[in-house]
Design an enzyme around this catalytic site. Structure first.
Site, PDB file in Angstrom:
ATOM      1  N   GLU A  93       0.824  -1.218   0.000  1.00  0.00           N
ATOM      2  CA  GLU A  93       0.000   0.000   0.000  1.00  0.00           C
ATOM      3  C   GLU A  93       0.859   1.269   0.000  1.00  0.00           C
ATOM      4  O   GLU A  93       0.372   2.350   0.339  1.00  0.00           O
ATOM      5  CB  GLU A  93      -0.963   0.016   1.207  1.00  0.00           C
ATOM      6  CG  GLU A  93      -1.872  -1.196   1.328  1.00  0.00           C
ATOM      7  CD  GLU A  93      -2.879  -1.368   0.186  1.00  0.00           C
ATOM      8  OE1 GLU A  93      -2.917  -0.506  -0.714  1.00  0.00           O
ATOM      9  OE2 GLU A  93      -3.592  -2.381   0.200  1.00  0.00           O
ATOM     10  N   HIS A 126      -2.945   1.986   8.437  1.00  0.00           N
ATOM     11  CA  HIS A 126      -4.002   1.166   7.832  1.00  0.00           C
ATOM     12  C   HIS A 126      -4.203  -0.080   8.683  1.00  0.00           C
ATOM     13  O   HIS A 126      -3.239  -0.796   8.977  1.00  0.00           O
ATOM     14  CB  HIS A 126      -3.589   0.773   6.408  1.00  0.00           C
ATOM     15  CG  HIS A 126      -4.469  -0.259   5.777  1.00  0.00           C
ATOM     16  ND1 HIS A 126      -5.842  -0.134   5.684  1.00  0.00           N
ATOM     17  CD2 HIS A 126      -4.169  -1.457   5.197  1.00  0.00           C
ATOM     18  CE1 HIS A 126      -6.338  -1.198   5.070  1.00  0.00           C
ATOM     19  NE2 HIS A 126      -5.350  -2.020   4.776  1.00  0.00           N
ATOM     20  N   HIS A 132      -7.108  -3.486   9.695  1.00  0.00           N
ATOM     21  CA  HIS A 132      -8.283  -4.283   9.314  1.00  0.00           C
ATOM     22  C   HIS A 132      -9.212  -4.362  10.521  1.00  0.00           C
ATOM     23  O   HIS A 132      -9.290  -5.385  11.197  1.00  0.00           O
ATOM     24  CB  HIS A 132      -7.840  -5.666   8.833  1.00  0.00           C
ATOM     25  CG  HIS A 132      -7.079  -5.651   7.543  1.00  0.00           C
ATOM     26  ND1 HIS A 132      -6.525  -6.773   6.971  1.00  0.00           N
ATOM     27  CD2 HIS A 132      -6.790  -4.627   6.697  1.00  0.00           C
ATOM     28  CE1 HIS A 132      -5.924  -6.440   5.819  1.00  0.00           C
ATOM     29  NE2 HIS A 132      -6.068  -5.145   5.648  1.00  0.00           N
ATOM     30  N   GLU A 179     -18.272  11.266  22.619  1.00  0.00           N
ATOM     31  CA  GLU A 179     -16.958  11.829  22.286  1.00  0.00           C
ATOM     32  C   GLU A 179     -16.637  11.732  20.789  1.00  0.00           C
ATOM     33  O   GLU A 179     -15.713  12.387  20.320  1.00  0.00           O
ATOM     34  CB  GLU A 179     -15.853  11.133  23.088  1.00  0.00           C
ATOM     35  CG  GLU A 179     -15.608   9.697  22.676  1.00  0.00           C
ATOM     36  CD  GLU A 179     -14.212   9.187  23.066  1.00  0.00           C
ATOM     37  OE1 GLU A 179     -13.422   9.949  23.643  1.00  0.00           O
ATOM     38  OE2 GLU A 179     -13.939   8.023  22.786  1.00  0.00           O
ATOM     39  N   HIS A 234     -12.809  -4.045   3.707  1.00  0.00           N
ATOM     40  CA  HIS A 234     -11.356  -4.188   3.819  1.00  0.00           C
ATOM     41  C   HIS A 234     -10.800  -3.620   5.129  1.00  0.00           C
ATOM     42  O   HIS A 234     -10.142  -4.332   5.885  1.00  0.00           O
ATOM     43  CB  HIS A 234     -10.692  -3.504   2.611  1.00  0.00           C
ATOM     44  CG  HIS A 234      -9.217  -3.677   2.554  1.00  0.00           C
ATOM     45  ND1 HIS A 234      -8.521  -3.852   1.379  1.00  0.00           N
ATOM     46  CD2 HIS A 234      -8.278  -3.677   3.527  1.00  0.00           C
ATOM     47  CE1 HIS A 234      -7.243  -3.996   1.634  1.00  0.00           C
ATOM     48  NE2 HIS A 234      -7.069  -3.886   2.927  1.00  0.00           N
TER      49      HIS A 234
HETATM   50  O1  2HA Z   1      -1.380  -6.862   3.505  1.00  0.00           O
HETATM   51  O2  2HA Z   1      -3.426  -4.723   4.516  1.00  0.00           O
HETATM   52  O3  2HA Z   1      -4.153  -3.811   2.185  1.00  0.00           O
HETATM   53  C1  2HA Z   1      -1.381  -5.554   3.825  1.00  0.00           C
HETATM   54  C2  2HA Z   1      -2.704  -4.982   3.596  1.00  0.00           C
HETATM   55  C3  2HA Z   1      -3.111  -4.696   2.215  1.00  0.00           C
HETATM   56 ZN    ZN Z   2      -5.349  -4.011   4.076  1.00  0.00          ZN
END
Ligand code: 2HA
Ligand code: ZN
Length: 280
Positions: free
Chosen positions: A116, A140, A142, A170, A211
């Site tokens: 990414e 990032h 998940h 909040e 995602h």
């Molecule tokens: O593997 O999260 O979006 C890494 C990730 C890809």
């Molecule tokens: Zn990801």
């Protein structure tokens, strides 16, 4: 100074470990990057390898020319970052055109930055510009409950923002600017990076449907705290929706407006629409 003695490296590792412990980083899921300050680079520059080959970023980020980033490696597992940071993390330098990077330190078992990387760097470029250089972290994760909600709520900024604001008082204080939504897209390339970075012009959090989520911030605490607050709000919403499709009471648009003064926030009226059907 040794790279692993730097405070920013240790703060990065601590945050990655906390994200792992939250359950947001199964296998190699998620990635993290930090735009390193000039004096932090100077303190460790003698430890950098020189003249590594330049590789294409896959996107153009001219406003980041000459910057250095600490970045998680592609295919690396967050659970291994604390025990083995030199294999999981790398420091990269961006060239003068903003189109290539080279490795200065890390990925000792081989490898390269996260898949990414285009999204991270395009987001950094926007955030450097719109925050006057204040924001340095792109994260990032998940996040389970946010992903679950992306199957059942309409994928609209207004609806996700409003529903998540309603789950904890909040929330509008922590993310008054709201949350951006990206419909399902192929991850790992320039296209999703461009779409995400457009939303980062006005938001600090962007959800990738089915995602996960991207957050931006000035410090590790602020960025992690934003991800954590939004995901906790999503968890409450999942619990409420699991109990009923009708809330008995909620935080109303006028309640939100009443928060603005005391907390010195401005809430865009497009999030404070009237809903049909009483409390919901
Ligand atoms: O593997 O999260 O979006 C890494 C990730 C890809
Ligand atoms: Zn990801």
């Amino acid at each position: 100074m040794r790279v692993l003695e730097s405070k920013f490296v240790n703060d990065f590792i601590d945050m990655a470990q906390e994200g792992y412990e939250q359950g947001w980083h199964e296998r190699n899921g998620g990635n993290l990057s930090y735009r390193i300050r000039a004096h932090e680079v100077e303190a460790i520059r003698e430890r950098f390898q020189e003249n590594a080959a330049w590789s294409p970023i896959g996107a153009a980020v001219p406003e980041l020319a000459g910057e250095f980033f600490l970045v998680t490696g592609t295919g690396r597992f967050f659970r291994n970052i604390r025990p083995d940071p030199e294999a999981c993390l790398g420091i990269i330098e961006i060239d003068g055109t903003g189109e290539n990077y080279r490795l200065c330190w890390g990925y000792v078992e081989g490898g390269r930055p996260t898949s990414e990387l285009p999204t991270h760097l395009l987001n950094h470029q926007v955030k450097k510009r719109v925050t006057g250089g204040r924001h340095r972290i792109i994260y990032h994760a998940h996040t389970t409950n946010i992903i679950a909600l992306s199957f059942v709520l309409p994928l609209k900024d207004e609806i996700f923002t409003r529903e998540l604001w309603e789950m904890a008082t909040e929330c509008p204080v922590v993310f008054p600017e709201g949350i951006g939504m990206i419909d399902w897209m192929v991850p790992g390339g320039r296209e999703i990076g461009v779409a995400t970075s457009h939303l980062m012009e006005k938001y600090n959090a962007v959800i990738w449907a089915m995602h996960g989520m991207f957050c931006s911030g000035a410090t590790f605490d602020e960025t992690f705290g934003l991800m954590h607050t939004i995901e906790k709000s999503a968890e409450i919403l999942v619990k409420v929706m699991s109990m009923t499709d009708k809330k008995r009471q909620t935080i109303t648009p006028d309640n939100f407006r009443a928060l603005e003064k005391g907390f010195s926030i401005t809430l865009d009226e497009r999030f404070l629409f009237e809903k049909n059907g009483g409390a919901d």
